[in-house]
Design an enzyme around this catalytic site. Structure first.
Site, mmCIF file in Angstrom:
data_model
loop_
_atom_site.group_PDB
_atom_site.id
_atom_site.type_symbol
_atom_site.label_atom_id
_atom_site.label_comp_id
_atom_site.label_asym_id
_atom_site.label_seq_id
_atom_site.Cartn_x
_atom_site.Cartn_y
_atom_site.Cartn_z
ATOM 1 N N PRO A 92 0.816 -1.223 0.000
ATOM 2 C CA PRO A 92 0.000 0.000 0.000
ATOM 3 C C PRO A 92 0.850 1.274 0.000
ATOM 4 C CG PRO A 92 -0.358 -1.278 2.033
ATOM 5 C CD PRO A 92 0.561 -2.068 1.169
ATOM 6 N N GLU A 119 1.084 -7.354 7.940
ATOM 7 C CA GLU A 119 1.437 -5.933 7.758
ATOM 8 C C GLU A 119 2.537 -5.758 6.711
ATOM 9 O OE1 GLU A 119 -0.286 -3.387 9.604
ATOM 10 O OE2 GLU A 119 -1.495 -5.200 9.905
ATOM 11 N N ARG A 161 -0.649 -8.382 -21.591
ATOM 12 C CA ARG A 161 -1.303 -7.969 -22.832
ATOM 13 C C ARG A 161 -0.418 -7.075 -23.688
ATOM 14 N NH1 ARG A 161 -3.321 -2.988 -22.887
ATOM 15 N NH2 ARG A 161 -4.964 -3.321 -24.408
ATOM 16 N N ASP A 176 -3.777 2.513 -26.481
ATOM 17 C CA ASP A 176 -4.360 2.526 -25.139
ATOM 18 C C ASP A 176 -4.479 3.946 -24.624
ATOM 19 O OD1 ASP A 176 -4.354 -0.258 -25.073
ATOM 20 O OD2 ASP A 176 -2.298 -0.311 -24.345
HETATM 21 C C1 JEH Z 1 -1.955 -4.694 1.025
HETATM 22 C C2 JEH Z 1 0.342 -5.844 -0.141
HETATM 23 C C3 JEH Z 1 0.512 -7.028 2.119
HETATM 24 C C4 JEH Z 1 -3.140 -3.706 5.012
HETATM 25 C C5 JEH Z 1 -2.925 -2.514 5.689
HETATM 26 C C6 JEH Z 1 -1.641 -2.119 6.021
HETATM 27 C C7 JEH Z 1 -2.745 1.789 4.582
HETATM 28 C C8 JEH Z 1 -3.422 4.063 5.128
HETATM 29 N N1 JEH Z 1 -3.316 -0.941 -3.424
HETATM 30 C C9 JEH Z 1 -3.112 -1.757 -2.375
HETATM 31 N N2 JEH Z 1 -3.831 -1.753 -1.254
HETATM 32 N N3 JEH Z 1 -3.375 -2.656 -0.428
HETATM 33 C C10 JEH Z 1 -2.327 -3.296 -0.973
HETATM 34 C C11 JEH Z 1 -2.148 -2.737 -2.250
HETATM 35 C C12 JEH Z 1 -1.223 -3.035 -3.307
HETATM 36 N N4 JEH Z 1 -0.474 -3.245 -4.145
HETATM 37 C C13 JEH Z 1 -1.565 -4.333 -0.279
HETATM 38 C C14 JEH Z 1 -1.175 -5.603 1.727
HETATM 39 C C15 JEH Z 1 -0.037 -6.176 1.155
HETATM 40 C C16 JEH Z 1 -0.423 -4.926 -0.850
HETATM 41 C C17 JEH Z 1 -0.272 -6.952 3.231
HETATM 42 N N5 JEH Z 1 -1.276 -6.087 2.994
HETATM 43 C C18 JEH Z 1 -2.323 -5.788 3.947
HETATM 44 C C19 JEH Z 1 -2.064 -4.473 4.660
HETATM 45 C C20 JEH Z 1 -1.380 -0.886 6.816
HETATM 46 N N6 JEH Z 1 -2.212 0.192 6.383
HETATM 47 C C21 JEH Z 1 -1.844 0.645 5.042
HETATM 48 N N7 JEH Z 1 -2.672 2.868 5.529
HETATM 49 C C22 JEH Z 1 -2.796 4.758 3.948
HETATM 50 C C23 JEH Z 1 -4.880 3.809 4.835
HETATM 51 C C24 JEH Z 1 -3.046 2.431 6.864
HETATM 52 C C25 JEH Z 1 -2.146 1.302 7.308
HETATM 53 C C26 JEH Z 1 -0.588 -2.883 5.647
HETATM 54 C C27 JEH Z 1 -0.786 -4.070 4.969
#
Ligand code: JEH
Length: 277
Positions: A92, A119, A161, A176
């Site tokens: 994220p 996390e 793709r 695209d």
């Molecule tokens: C999520 C890899 C591995 C959940 C929350 C936190 C956000 C504030 N676009 C995307 N969204 N989520 C992921 C992603 C991509 N690419 C993603 C993942 C992992 C990708 C574990 N998680 C679950 C996760 C902590 N929060 C992050 N914060 C900006 C809203 C709050 C804290 C870490 C990991």
């Protein structure tokens, strides 16, 4: 191109067997390996996570399973002559995944994905492999997923793709939206096909007129309508030279005009509605 994915949910990557990516694999354009991270654990419970240093909620993925998994997956790929690897880490807190990045990744011979859970992964793992290869930490959007696997599916489809021979001619010769450097980057308007009337709903008359100039103009107007409604940021970042006289007429009807302060090079802004005192 070779793709490797290391995950605690290999079943989540089953969609890589179907549709566009699956077809690219059966045609020999793409070689995909999905690996279970727990194969590189050595305790009875196949532990991949532990509590975070410094405290706080949640769990963090441990260094050792990732290190052993990546060393072995990388050694296998080198042995198979896969070329220079790049590590793709969905997170994220990554840089936004865009069409421009999809194009860049599609030119690499070998991508290794590390979708995490909990996390995320102990930072030292990413830092360690960044000394050996390019690392792309990417986010697919501003929402919170439970893990990186869905992001791997998204990135893989956008990249696959673009590989030579994956798309048919009809699709691949179409340019695209979001291609970097495109002039006015607009969303597309609506599309229609047979039957000509469905549940009492017809087709916009202009599309049946056979008048190619009028059809192109109507499509452009609908694209402007949709872009101002859903992606005003795309209008605001477009150089005003990209809008012709008729674009400007349509934008004015939609409530958009060049920034009056900025002179000839003023970008388009949504006009502020008059507010009663
Ligand atoms: C999520 C890899 C591995 C959940 C929350 C936190 C956000 C504030 N676009 C995307 N969204 N989520 C992921 C992603 C991509 N690419 C993603 C993942 C992992 C990708 C574990 N998680 C679950 C996760 C902590 N929060 C992050 N914060 C900006 C809203 C709050 C804290 C870490 C990991």
């Amino acid at each position: 191109m070779r793709l490797d994915v290391v995950t605690i949910f290999p079943e989540y990557l089953e969609p890589l067997n179907v549709s566009l990516v699956g077809k690219a694999r059966t045609r020999g354009l793409l070689d995909v390996g999905v690996h279970d991270l727990r194969d590189w654990t050595h305790d009875r419970h196949n532990t991949v996570d532990d509590t975070p240093y410094g405290g706080g909620p949640g769990m963090v993925m441990k260094t050792e399973p990732w290190g052993e998994a990546l060393d072995e997956v990388l050694a296998d790929g080198y042995e198979a002559g896969a070329g220079a690897p790049a590590l793709v880490v969905p997170t994220p807190s990554g840089r936004p995944f865009t069409q421009e990045l999809a194009v860049e990744l599609s030119s690499r011979p070998w991508l290794v994905f590390t979708p995490a859970r909990y996390e995320g992964i102990d930072r030292r793992v990413i830092d360690e492999y960044a000394t050996r290869m390019p690392v792309y930490e990417v986010s697919i959007g501003d929402y919170v997923l439970a893990g990186g696997e869905a992001a791997v599916l998204v990135i893989t489809e956008a990249v696959a793709r673009l590989l030579p021979g994956v798309l048919g001619n009809a699709e691949s010769h179409r340019d695209d939206s979001f291609a970097p450097g495109a002039m006015a980057n607009l969303l597309e308007g609506p599309v229609h096909t047979k039957p000509p009337v469905w549940r009492g709903r017809g087709i916009p008359e202009v599309l049946l007129s056979g008048h190619h100039g009028k059809i192109a103009r109507w499509r452009r107007d609908e694209a402007l309508r949709r872009t101002t409604a859903h992606r005003p940021d795309l209008i605001e970042r477009t150089a005003p030279e990209a809008f012709d006289k008729k674009d400007r007429e349509m934008l004015s009807i939609l409530g958009w005009a060049p920034d009056p302060e900025a002179g000839r090079h003023g970008r388009f802004w949504r006009r502020v509605e008059d507010v009663e005192e």
